[in-house]
Design an enzyme around this catalytic site. Sequence first.
Site, PDB file in Angstrom:
ATOM      1  N   ASN A  14      42.187  12.782 -18.062  1.00  0.00           N
ATOM      2  CA  ASN A  14      42.575  12.278 -19.378  1.00  0.00           C
ATOM      3  C   ASN A  14      42.653  13.470 -20.321  1.00  0.00           C
ATOM      4  O   ASN A  14      41.639  13.942 -20.813  1.00  0.00           O
ATOM      5  CB  ASN A  14      41.522  11.259 -19.856  1.00  0.00           C
ATOM      6  CG  ASN A  14      41.790  10.796 -21.281  1.00  0.00           C
ATOM      7  OD1 ASN A  14      42.877  11.004 -21.810  1.00  0.00           O
ATOM      8  ND2 ASN A  14      40.797  10.175 -21.899  1.00  0.00           N
ATOM      9  N   LYS A  16      43.859  13.692 -23.266  1.00  0.00           N
ATOM     10  CA  LYS A  16      43.759  13.400 -24.710  1.00  0.00           C
ATOM     11  C   LYS A  16      44.869  14.175 -25.430  1.00  0.00           C
ATOM     12  O   LYS A  16      45.968  14.300 -24.887  1.00  0.00           O
ATOM     13  CB  LYS A  16      42.355  13.736 -25.216  1.00  0.00           C
ATOM     14  CG  LYS A  16      41.286  13.112 -24.307  1.00  0.00           C
ATOM     15  CD  LYS A  16      39.891  13.209 -24.821  1.00  0.00           C
ATOM     16  CE  LYS A  16      38.953  12.550 -23.803  1.00  0.00           C
ATOM     17  NZ  LYS A  16      37.581  12.491 -24.254  1.00  0.00           N
ATOM     18  N   HIS A 104      40.168   3.034 -24.201  1.00  0.00           N
ATOM     19  CA  HIS A 104      39.300   4.213 -24.262  1.00  0.00           C
ATOM     20  C   HIS A 104      38.454   4.171 -25.535  1.00  0.00           C
ATOM     21  O   HIS A 104      38.917   3.721 -26.579  1.00  0.00           O
ATOM     22  CB  HIS A 104      40.149   5.488 -24.233  1.00  0.00           C
ATOM     23  CG  HIS A 104      39.311   6.709 -24.044  1.00  0.00           C
ATOM     24  ND1 HIS A 104      38.662   7.319 -25.096  1.00  0.00           N
ATOM     25  CD2 HIS A 104      38.975   7.410 -22.938  1.00  0.00           C
ATOM     26  CE1 HIS A 104      37.972   8.352 -24.629  1.00  0.00           C
ATOM     27  NE2 HIS A 104      38.143   8.428 -23.321  1.00  0.00           N
ATOM     28  N   GLU A 106      37.686   6.330 -27.633  1.00  0.00           N
ATOM     29  CA  GLU A 106      38.275   6.985 -28.815  1.00  0.00           C
ATOM     30  C   GLU A 106      39.320   6.083 -29.474  1.00  0.00           C
ATOM     31  O   GLU A 106      39.482   6.095 -30.692  1.00  0.00           O
ATOM     32  CB  GLU A 106      38.877   8.345 -28.406  1.00  0.00           C
ATOM     33  CG  GLU A 106      37.773   9.364 -28.143  1.00  0.00           C
ATOM     34  CD  GLU A 106      38.093  10.418 -27.109  1.00  0.00           C
ATOM     35  OE1 GLU A 106      39.281  10.632 -26.788  1.00  0.00           O
ATOM     36  OE2 GLU A 106      37.130  11.031 -26.599  1.00  0.00           O
ATOM     37  N   GLU A 176      32.445   4.319 -19.194  1.00  0.00           N
ATOM     38  CA  GLU A 176      32.285   5.560 -19.944  1.00  0.00           C
ATOM     39  C   GLU A 176      31.289   5.349 -21.074  1.00  0.00           C
ATOM     40  O   GLU A 176      31.667   4.890 -22.162  1.00  0.00           O
ATOM     41  CB  GLU A 176      33.626   5.990 -20.535  1.00  0.00           C
ATOM     42  CG  GLU A 176      34.681   6.296 -19.493  1.00  0.00           C
ATOM     43  CD  GLU A 176      35.704   7.294 -20.023  1.00  0.00           C
ATOM     44  OE1 GLU A 176      35.854   8.339 -19.402  1.00  0.00           O
ATOM     45  OE2 GLU A 176      36.315   7.023 -21.066  1.00  0.00           O
ATOM     46  N   GLY A 182      32.403  13.891 -23.951  1.00  0.00           N
ATOM     47  CA  GLY A 182      32.628  15.127 -24.692  1.00  0.00           C
ATOM     48  C   GLY A 182      31.362  15.749 -25.255  1.00  0.00           C
ATOM     49  O   GLY A 182      31.424  16.666 -26.069  1.00  0.00           O
ATOM     50  N   SER A 222      31.610  13.611 -19.566  1.00  0.00           N
ATOM     51  CA  SER A 222      31.103  14.949 -19.216  1.00  0.00           C
ATOM     52  C   SER A 222      31.003  15.168 -17.708  1.00  0.00           C
ATOM     53  O   SER A 222      30.065  15.805 -17.239  1.00  0.00           O
ATOM     54  CB  SER A 222      29.764  15.221 -19.919  1.00  0.00           C
ATOM     55  OG  SER A 222      29.939  15.193 -21.329  1.00  0.00           O
TER      56      SER A 222
HETATM   57  P1  PGA Z   1      34.851  14.127 -21.170  1.00  0.00           P
HETATM   58  O1  PGA Z   1      35.795  12.879 -21.545  1.00  0.00           O
HETATM   59  O2  PGA Z   1      34.993  14.339 -19.683  1.00  0.00           O
HETATM   60  O3  PGA Z   1      35.385  15.271 -21.968  1.00  0.00           O
HETATM   61  O4  PGA Z   1      33.458  13.737 -21.554  1.00  0.00           O
HETATM   62  C1  PGA Z   1      35.872  11.754 -20.695  1.00  0.00           C
HETATM   63  C2  PGA Z   1      36.808  10.735 -21.296  1.00  0.00           C
HETATM   64  O5  PGA Z   1      36.824  10.571 -22.521  1.00  0.00           O
HETATM   65  O6  PGA Z   1      37.562  10.043 -20.573  1.00  0.00           O
END
Ligand code: PGA
Length: 258
Positions: A14, A16, A104, A106, A176, A182, A222
Amino acid sequence: MTDSSPRRPLMAANWKMHKTPAETAEFLARLQPLVAANREAARPCDIVVAPPFPCLPAAAAAARGTGIELAGQNMHWESHGAFTGEVSAAMLLAAGCRYVILGHSERRQYFGETDATVNRKLHAALAAGLTPIFCLGETLAQREAGETEAVLREQLERGMLGLAPAQAAVCVIAYEPVWAIGTGKTATPETAAEAHRYLRRRLALLYGEAAAAAQRILYGGSVKPDNIRGLMAQPDIDGALVGGASLDPQAFAALVNF
Ligand code: PGA
Protein backbone atom coordinates in the site's frame (compact mmCIF):
# COMPACT_ATOMS: atom_id res chain seq x y z
CA MET A 1 -9.80 -23.27 14.02
CA THR A 2 -6.47 -23.07 12.31
CA ASP A 3 -4.77 -24.34 9.33
CA SER A 4 -5.81 -27.39 7.53
CA SER A 5 -6.77 -25.28 4.51
CA PRO A 6 -4.11 -24.24 2.02
CA ARG A 7 -4.71 -20.49 2.01
CA ARG A 8 -2.29 -18.86 -0.38
CA PRO A 9 -0.30 -16.06 1.29
CA LEU A 10 -0.77 -12.55 -0.07
CA MET A 11 1.66 -9.64 0.28
CA ALA A 12 0.12 -6.30 -0.62
CA ALA A 13 2.04 -3.03 -1.00
CA ASN A 14 0.00 0.00 0.00
CA TRP A 15 2.02 2.93 -1.31
CA LYS A 16 -0.41 5.56 -0.02
CA MET A 17 0.54 8.98 -1.49
CA HIS A 18 4.04 8.04 -2.64
CA LYS A 19 5.77 7.68 -6.03
CA THR A 20 5.36 9.12 -9.51
CA PRO A 21 4.68 7.04 -12.65
CA ALA A 22 8.42 6.97 -13.44
CA GLU A 23 9.23 5.83 -9.89
CA THR A 24 6.51 3.19 -10.19
CA ALA A 25 8.05 1.73 -13.36
CA GLU A 26 11.49 1.75 -11.74
CA PHE A 27 10.19 0.02 -8.59
CA LEU A 28 8.55 -2.77 -10.59
CA ALA A 29 11.59 -3.26 -12.79
CA ARG A 30 13.74 -3.63 -9.67
CA LEU A 31 11.21 -5.80 -7.82
CA GLN A 32 10.74 -8.45 -10.51
CA PRO A 33 14.14 -10.17 -10.40
CA LEU A 34 14.04 -10.06 -6.59
CA VAL A 35 10.76 -12.02 -6.47
CA ALA A 36 11.39 -14.29 -9.47
CA ALA A 37 11.89 -17.33 -7.21
CA ASN A 38 8.51 -16.77 -5.55
CA ARG A 39 6.61 -18.78 -8.15
CA GLU A 40 8.67 -21.90 -7.36
CA ALA A 41 8.78 -21.30 -3.60
CA ALA A 42 7.36 -23.85 -1.15
CA ARG A 43 4.69 -21.33 -0.17
CA PRO A 44 4.36 -18.91 -3.11
CA CYS A 45 2.69 -15.58 -2.38
CA ASP A 46 0.22 -13.59 -4.37
CA ILE A 47 1.87 -10.18 -4.87
CA VAL A 48 -0.28 -7.06 -5.06
CA VAL A 49 0.86 -3.46 -5.48
CA ALA A 50 -1.46 -0.50 -4.82
CA PRO A 51 0.06 2.65 -6.35
CA PRO A 52 -1.61 6.06 -6.48
CA PHE A 53 -4.21 6.32 -9.27
CA PRO A 54 -2.04 8.33 -11.74
CA CYS A 55 0.61 5.58 -11.54
CA LEU A 56 -1.73 2.74 -12.55
CA PRO A 57 -0.99 2.90 -16.31
CA ALA A 58 2.77 2.79 -15.68
CA ALA A 59 2.27 -0.01 -13.16
CA ALA A 60 0.07 -2.01 -15.54
CA ALA A 61 2.65 -1.73 -18.31
CA ALA A 62 5.52 -2.72 -16.02
CA ALA A 63 3.63 -5.59 -14.33
CA ARG A 64 2.31 -7.20 -17.50
CA GLY A 65 3.23 -10.88 -17.65
CA THR A 66 4.93 -10.85 -14.24
CA GLY A 67 2.09 -12.23 -12.12
CA ILE A 68 2.20 -9.08 -9.98
CA GLU A 69 -1.36 -7.80 -9.52
CA LEU A 70 -2.52 -4.22 -9.00
CA ALA A 71 -4.93 -2.67 -6.53
CA GLY A 72 -6.65 0.68 -6.20
CA GLN A 73 -6.26 2.35 -2.81
CA ASN A 74 -9.92 3.41 -2.68
CA MET A 75 -12.96 3.83 -4.94
CA HIS A 76 -16.48 5.25 -4.99
CA TRP A 77 -19.53 3.01 -4.75
CA GLU A 78 -21.34 4.60 -7.68
CA SER A 79 -20.51 3.53 -11.23
CA HIS A 80 -20.22 7.11 -12.54
CA GLY A 81 -21.56 10.60 -11.92
CA ALA A 82 -20.86 14.04 -10.47
CA PHE A 83 -18.40 12.97 -7.74
CA THR A 84 -15.37 15.19 -8.20
CA GLY A 85 -12.14 13.50 -7.27
CA GLU A 86 -13.54 9.98 -7.16
CA VAL A 87 -12.94 6.87 -9.28
CA SER A 88 -15.24 3.91 -9.95
CA ALA A 89 -14.73 0.15 -9.82
CA ALA A 90 -15.00 -0.06 -13.61
CA MET A 91 -12.25 2.56 -13.98
CA LEU A 92 -9.95 0.58 -11.69
CA LEU A 93 -10.64 -2.62 -13.62
CA ALA A 94 -10.01 -0.86 -16.93
CA ALA A 95 -6.73 0.48 -15.54
CA GLY A 96 -5.60 -3.07 -14.79
CA CYS A 97 -6.56 -3.55 -11.13
CA ARG A 98 -7.85 -6.85 -9.80
CA TYR A 99 -8.01 -5.67 -6.19
CA VAL A 100 -9.10 -2.58 -4.28
CA ILE A 101 -8.21 -1.56 -0.72
CA LEU A 102 -11.36 -0.45 1.11
CA GLY A 103 -11.90 1.02 4.56
CA HIS A 104 -8.26 1.77 5.32
CA SER A 105 -7.96 3.48 8.69
CA GLU A 106 -6.51 6.61 7.04
CA ARG A 107 -9.65 6.83 4.90
CA ARG A 108 -11.75 6.39 8.03
CA GLN A 109 -9.70 8.90 10.05
CA TYR A 110 -9.10 11.69 7.50
CA PHE A 111 -11.78 11.29 4.84
CA GLY A 112 -14.94 10.44 6.71
CA GLU A 113 -15.13 6.80 5.69
CA THR A 114 -17.64 4.90 7.85
CA ASP A 115 -18.72 1.28 8.14
CA ALA A 116 -21.74 2.25 6.02
CA THR A 117 -19.69 3.73 3.17
CA VAL A 118 -17.25 0.81 3.33
CA ASN A 119 -20.24 -1.51 3.03
CA ARG A 120 -21.50 0.25 -0.10
CA LYS A 121 -18.01 0.10 -1.60
CA LEU A 122 -17.65 -3.61 -0.84
CA HIS A 123 -20.92 -4.32 -2.64
CA ALA A 124 -19.88 -2.19 -5.63
CA ALA A 125 -16.40 -3.69 -5.87
CA LEU A 126 -17.71 -7.26 -5.74
CA ALA A 127 -20.45 -6.55 -8.26
CA ALA A 128 -17.81 -5.20 -10.64
CA GLY A 129 -15.51 -8.20 -10.17
CA LEU A 130 -12.81 -6.57 -8.04
CA THR A 131 -11.43 -8.36 -4.99
CA PRO A 132 -11.75 -6.06 -1.96
CA ILE A 133 -8.99 -5.87 0.62
CA PHE A 134 -11.28 -4.86 3.46
CA CYS A 135 -9.40 -3.11 6.29
CA LEU A 136 -10.45 -2.93 9.91
CA GLY A 137 -8.77 -2.48 13.26
CA GLU A 138 -9.02 -0.85 16.67
CA THR A 139 -7.39 2.36 17.93
CA LEU A 140 -5.07 2.41 20.94
CA ALA A 141 -7.79 3.93 23.12
CA GLN A 142 -10.20 1.17 22.12
CA ARG A 143 -7.62 -1.53 22.85
CA GLU A 144 -6.78 0.00 26.23
CA ALA A 145 -10.47 0.17 27.08
CA GLY A 146 -10.81 -3.57 26.35
CA GLU A 147 -13.01 -2.90 23.33
CA THR A 148 -10.92 -4.57 20.64
CA GLU A 149 -13.21 -7.52 19.96
CA ALA A 150 -16.36 -5.41 20.06
CA VAL A 151 -14.85 -2.92 17.59
CA LEU A 152 -13.65 -5.65 15.23
CA ARG A 153 -17.00 -7.38 15.35
CA GLU A 154 -18.87 -4.17 14.60
CA GLN A 155 -16.56 -3.17 11.73
CA LEU A 156 -16.69 -6.69 10.27
CA GLU A 157 -20.45 -7.12 10.50
CA ARG A 158 -21.36 -3.60 9.38
CA GLY A 159 -18.78 -3.57 6.61
CA MET A 160 -19.92 -6.91 5.20
CA LEU A 161 -23.63 -6.38 5.80
CA GLY A 162 -25.81 -7.97 3.13
CA LEU A 163 -23.02 -9.84 1.34
CA ALA A 164 -23.93 -13.32 0.11
CA PRO A 165 -21.62 -16.04 1.44
CA ALA A 166 -20.07 -16.46 -2.02
CA GLN A 167 -19.30 -12.72 -2.10
CA ALA A 168 -17.89 -12.71 1.42
CA ALA A 169 -15.59 -15.56 0.44
CA VAL A 170 -14.00 -13.41 -2.27
CA CYS A 171 -13.02 -10.65 0.20
CA VAL A 172 -9.56 -10.44 1.67
CA ILE A 173 -9.69 -9.06 5.22
CA ALA A 174 -6.85 -6.88 6.52
CA TYR A 175 -6.55 -6.56 10.29
CA GLU A 176 -4.68 -3.31 10.89
CA PRO A 177 -4.56 -2.08 14.47
CA VAL A 178 -4.51 1.71 14.08
CA TRP A 179 -1.84 2.08 16.78
CA ALA A 180 0.57 -0.05 14.72
CA ILE A 181 0.21 1.76 11.38
CA GLY A 182 3.27 3.83 10.49
CA THR A 183 4.35 3.94 14.13
CA GLY A 184 7.05 1.26 14.11
CA LYS A 185 5.03 -0.54 16.82
CA THR A 186 4.03 -3.85 15.29
CA ALA A 187 1.55 -5.98 17.14
CA THR A 188 3.37 -9.02 18.48
CA PRO A 189 2.64 -12.13 16.43
CA GLU A 190 0.55 -13.41 19.35
CA THR A 191 -1.50 -10.21 19.66
CA ALA A 192 -2.12 -10.13 15.92
CA ALA A 193 -2.97 -13.83 15.82
CA GLU A 194 -5.47 -13.40 18.64
CA ALA A 195 -7.35 -10.79 16.59
CA HIS A 196 -7.14 -12.95 13.47
CA ARG A 197 -8.55 -15.95 15.35
CA TYR A 198 -11.37 -13.79 16.67
CA LEU A 199 -12.19 -12.50 13.16
CA ARG A 200 -12.15 -16.02 11.75
CA ARG A 201 -14.51 -17.19 14.49
CA ARG A 202 -16.92 -14.34 13.65
CA LEU A 203 -16.66 -15.18 9.95
CA ALA A 204 -17.49 -18.81 10.77
CA LEU A 205 -20.62 -17.70 12.61
CA LEU A 206 -21.64 -15.47 9.71
CA TYR A 207 -20.73 -17.63 6.73
CA GLY A 208 -19.90 -21.12 7.98
CA GLU A 209 -16.76 -22.96 9.04
CA ALA A 210 -15.60 -23.89 5.54
CA ALA A 211 -15.87 -20.33 4.23
CA ALA A 212 -14.07 -18.92 7.28
CA ALA A 213 -11.30 -21.50 6.97
CA ALA A 214 -10.74 -20.44 3.33
CA GLN A 215 -10.79 -16.67 3.98
CA ARG A 216 -7.49 -14.84 3.79
CA ILE A 217 -6.83 -12.48 6.70
CA LEU A 218 -3.81 -10.19 6.32
CA TYR A 219 -2.04 -8.34 9.10
CA GLY A 220 -1.00 -4.71 8.61
CA GLY A 221 0.88 -2.21 10.78
CA SER A 222 4.67 -1.68 10.68
CA VAL A 223 5.36 -4.97 8.91
CA LYS A 224 9.08 -5.11 8.10
CA PRO A 225 11.56 -7.73 6.84
CA ASP A 226 12.67 -8.35 10.43
CA ASN A 227 9.22 -9.15 11.83
CA ILE A 228 7.50 -10.89 8.90
CA ARG A 229 8.61 -14.42 9.77
CA GLY A 230 7.17 -14.33 13.27
CA LEU A 231 3.88 -13.01 11.92
CA MET A 232 3.70 -15.56 9.08
CA ALA A 233 4.46 -18.39 11.51
CA GLN A 234 1.02 -17.79 13.03
CA PRO A 235 -1.44 -20.13 11.35
CA ASP A 236 -4.23 -17.56 11.13
CA ILE A 237 -2.07 -14.84 9.51
CA ASP A 238 -2.23 -15.23 5.74
CA GLY A 239 -0.12 -12.32 4.57
CA ALA A 240 0.47 -8.63 5.09
CA LEU A 241 -0.73 -5.23 3.98
CA VAL A 242 2.41 -3.12 4.03
CA GLY A 243 2.89 0.64 3.91
CA GLY A 244 6.36 2.02 4.66
CA ALA A 245 8.38 -1.11 3.93
CA SER A 246 6.61 -1.60 0.59
CA LEU A 247 8.18 1.54 -0.91
CA ASP A 248 11.57 -0.09 -1.24
CA PRO A 249 11.84 -3.03 -3.68
CA GLN A 250 14.47 -4.81 -1.57
CA ALA A 251 12.36 -4.60 1.59
CA PHE A 252 9.12 -5.57 -0.16
CA ALA A 253 10.85 -8.49 -1.90
CA ALA A 254 12.14 -9.67 1.49
CA LEU A 255 8.52 -9.77 2.68
CA VAL A 256 7.39 -11.72 -0.39
CA ASN A 257 10.29 -14.15 0.10
CA PHE A 258 9.68 -14.53 3.83
P1 PGA B 1 2.74 0.67 7.64
O1 PGA B 1 1.29 0.87 6.97
O2 PGA B 1 3.27 -0.64 7.12
O3 PGA B 1 3.55 1.84 7.17
O4 PGA B 1 2.53 0.65 9.12
C1 PGA B 1 0.41 -0.22 6.84
C2 PGA B 1 -0.88 0.26 6.20
O5 PGA B 1 -1.33 1.37 6.50
O6 PGA B 1 -1.51 -0.47 5.39
